[in-house]
Design a protein around this motif. Structure first.
Motif, PDB file in Angstrom:
ATOM      1  N   UNK A  91       0.818  -1.207   0.000  1.00  0.00           N
ATOM      2  CA  UNK A  91       0.000   0.000   0.000  1.00  0.00           C
ATOM      3  C   UNK A  91       0.852   1.257   0.000  1.00  0.00           C
ATOM      4  N   UNK A  92       1.871   1.291   0.867  1.00  0.00           N
ATOM      5  CA  UNK A  92       2.763   2.455   0.934  1.00  0.00           C
ATOM      6  C   UNK A  92       3.588   2.556  -0.343  1.00  0.00           C
ATOM      7  N   UNK A  93       4.124   1.406  -0.788  1.00  0.00           N
ATOM      8  CA  UNK A  93       4.907   1.418  -2.024  1.00  0.00           C
ATOM      9  C   UNK A  93       4.070   1.858  -3.214  1.00  0.00           C
ATOM     10  N   UNK A  94       2.816   1.435  -3.214  1.00  0.00           N
ATOM     11  CA  UNK A  94       1.933   1.822  -4.309  1.00  0.00           C
ATOM     12  C   UNK A  94       1.700   3.314  -4.381  1.00  0.00           C
ATOM     13  N   UNK A  95       1.738   3.986  -3.226  1.00  0.00           N
ATOM     14  CA  UNK A  95       1.537   5.434  -3.214  1.00  0.00           C
ATOM     15  C   UNK A  95       2.631   6.163  -3.989  1.00  0.00           C
ATOM     16  N   UNK A 207      -4.436  -9.001   3.143  1.00  0.00           N
ATOM     17  CA  UNK A 207      -3.275  -8.263   2.623  1.00  0.00           C
ATOM     18  C   UNK A 207      -3.720  -7.231   1.602  1.00  0.00           C
ATOM     19  N   UNK A 208      -4.589  -7.634   0.674  1.00  0.00           N
ATOM     20  CA  UNK A 208      -5.055  -6.676  -0.329  1.00  0.00           C
ATOM     21  C   UNK A 208      -6.016  -5.663   0.286  1.00  0.00           C
ATOM     22  N   UNK A 209      -6.760  -6.067   1.317  1.00  0.00           N
ATOM     23  CA  UNK A 209      -7.629  -5.121   2.009  1.00  0.00           C
ATOM     24  C   UNK A 209      -6.818  -3.982   2.602  1.00  0.00           C
ATOM     25  N   UNK A 210      -5.718  -4.325   3.265  1.00  0.00           N
ATOM     26  CA  UNK A 210      -4.889  -3.300   3.905  1.00  0.00           C
ATOM     27  C   UNK A 210      -4.209  -2.433   2.859  1.00  0.00           C
ATOM     28  N   UNK A 211      -3.703  -3.055   1.781  1.00  0.00           N
ATOM     29  CA  UNK A 211      -3.104  -2.266   0.701  1.00  0.00           C
ATOM     30  C   UNK A 211      -4.119  -1.296   0.110  1.00  0.00           C
ATOM     31  N   UNK A 212      -5.353  -1.751  -0.029  1.00  0.00           N
ATOM     32  CA  UNK A 212      -6.437  -0.914  -0.564  1.00  0.00           C
ATOM     33  C   UNK A 212      -6.752   0.227   0.405  1.00  0.00           C
ATOM     34  N   UNK A 213      -6.769  -0.052   1.696  1.00  0.00           N
ATOM     35  CA  UNK A 213      -7.028   0.988   2.684  1.00  0.00           C
ATOM     36  C   UNK A 213      -5.967   2.082   2.628  1.00  0.00           C
ATOM     37  N   UNK A 214      -4.715   1.669   2.518  1.00  0.00           N
ATOM     38  CA  UNK A 214      -3.626   2.653   2.434  1.00  0.00           C
ATOM     39  C   UNK A 214      -3.776   3.501   1.168  1.00  0.00           C
ATOM     40  N   UNK A 215      -4.141   2.853   0.075  1.00  0.00           N
ATOM     41  CA  UNK A 215      -4.344   3.567  -1.186  1.00  0.00           C
ATOM     42  C   UNK A 215      -5.442   4.619  -1.068  1.00  0.00           C
ATOM     43  N   UNK A 216      -6.497   4.293  -0.314  1.00  0.00           N
ATOM     44  CA  UNK A 216      -7.636   5.211  -0.162  1.00  0.00           C
ATOM     45  C   UNK A 216      -7.447   6.227   0.956  1.00  0.00           C
ATOM     46  N   UNK A 217      -6.347   6.133   1.688  1.00  0.00           N
ATOM     47  CA  UNK A 217      -6.179   6.980   2.871  1.00  0.00           C
ATOM     48  C   UNK A 217      -6.135   8.464   2.527  1.00  0.00           C
ATOM     49  N   UNK A 218      -5.311   8.845   1.578  1.00  0.00           N
ATOM     50  CA  UNK A 218      -5.196  10.268   1.239  1.00  0.00           C
ATOM     51  C   UNK A 218      -6.491  10.826   0.657  1.00  0.00           C
ATOM     52  N   UNK A 219      -7.136  10.136  -0.306  1.00  0.00           N
ATOM     53  CA  UNK A 219      -8.439  10.643  -0.771  1.00  0.00           C
ATOM     54  C   UNK A 219      -9.460  10.714   0.357  1.00  0.00           C
ATOM     55  N   UNK A 220      -9.411   9.745   1.266  1.00  0.00           N
ATOM     56  CA  UNK A 220     -10.351   9.758   2.385  1.00  0.00           C
ATOM     57  C   UNK A 220     -10.141  10.957   3.287  1.00  0.00           C
ATOM     58  N   UNK A 221      -8.892  11.309   3.550  1.00  0.00           N
ATOM     59  CA  UNK A 221      -8.598  12.476   4.378  1.00  0.00           C
ATOM     60  C   UNK A 221      -9.052  13.762   3.693  1.00  0.00           C
ATOM     61  N   UNK A 222      -8.783  13.850   2.393  1.00  0.00           N
ATOM     62  CA  UNK A 222      -9.202  15.047   1.647  1.00  0.00           C
ATOM     63  C   UNK A 222     -10.715  15.206   1.702  1.00  0.00           C
ATOM     64  N   UNK A 223     -11.443  14.108   1.472  1.00  0.00           N
ATOM     65  CA  UNK A 223     -12.904  14.182   1.494  1.00  0.00           C
ATOM     66  C   UNK A 223     -13.424  14.504   2.889  1.00  0.00           C
TER      67      UNK A 223
END
Length: 233
Positions: A91-95, A207-223
């Motif tokens: 998730x972090x690497x994907x960012x 594992x993919x759930x957590x990676x997905x959560x990290x991916x959505x973290x910044x958009x979630x904070x902005x919203x």
């Protein structure tokens, strides 16, 4: 075949199509139900966004229970600290890939690059309580439910028939297209690859759930800050 699929299940691609149909029909039903009604807009949007996704995930779990070995086996829904760590890393690497890719895509496409979540929540203003609910929907509820449907149910159907590498490709493409954000499909493909790799390398859905959560973290904070009125839309 995925190592976590200890026994062959009796469901396949038809199960995924049923779940997708449930999602679409419920989304349309809620849109019709809230149209022109005196319902607080943020409530209507939260229910219309989260409701179909949650129900679709529950139907997926029900199918594996009735026609398979249950979600623990069929969806690889086993908790593992190692898998959680891998998911966090991907998730972090994907960012580091998706953030520059998103910036590039915005520069190419312009305003049309906005996400569906940004479109529906971007002009809503409400209390901090509702803003936190929006954050939880985007960062927690959506990733868990979408992973159950795509890299759980769809992955299991494809994996049992054609293998995990085909499952990675198919779920990445279907996940990107299923958002119905046509101008963002190339970007969503980039976003989906690290999430799918976390699932592939761990044979574990959390594992993919957590990676997905990290991916959505910044958009979630902005919203969240946007809905609360702390930042401009």
């Amino acid at each position: 075949m995925d190592a976590n699929l200890d026994r062959r299940h009796r469901w396949g691609l038809g199960a995924f199509l049923v779940v997708e149909s449930v999602y679409l029909l419920l989304a349309l039903a809620l849109a019709y139900a809230f149209a022109g009604r005196a319902v607080e807009r943020v409530l209507a949007v939260v229910l219309g966004t989260a409701g179909p996704t949650v129900v679709a995930a529950l139907v997926a779990v029900l199918i594996t229970t009735l026609r398979g070995n249950g979600p623990t086996v069929d969806l690889s829904l086993r908790w593992s600290w190692r898998a959680a760590g891998v998911g966090l890393l991907f998730g972090i690497g994907g960012l580091f890939v998706t953030i520059p890719a998103a910036a590039l895509w915005v520069s190419v496409v312009g305003e049309d690059a906005n996400s569906a979540a940004g479109e529906v929540f971007g002009d809503i203003r409400s209390t901090w309580a509702w803003a936190i609910v929006v954050f939880l929907v985007v960062v927690v509820v959506a990733p868990i439910c979408e992973e159950i449907v795509y890299r759980g149910l769809l992955w299991g159907a494809v994996d049992q028939r054609w293998g995990r590498w085909v499952a990675l490709i198919v779920t990445t493409v279907v996940f990107s297209v299923a958002h119905l954000e046509w101008t963002r499909i190339p970007l969503l493909l980039v976003v989906a690859i690290p999430i799918g790799l976390a699932r592939l390398l761990t044979a574990n859905l959390p594992a993919s759930m957590i990676a997905h959560m990290v991916t959505n973290l910044l958009p979630g904070l902005v919203l969240m800050f946007t809905v609360a009125g702390a930042v401009p839309a």
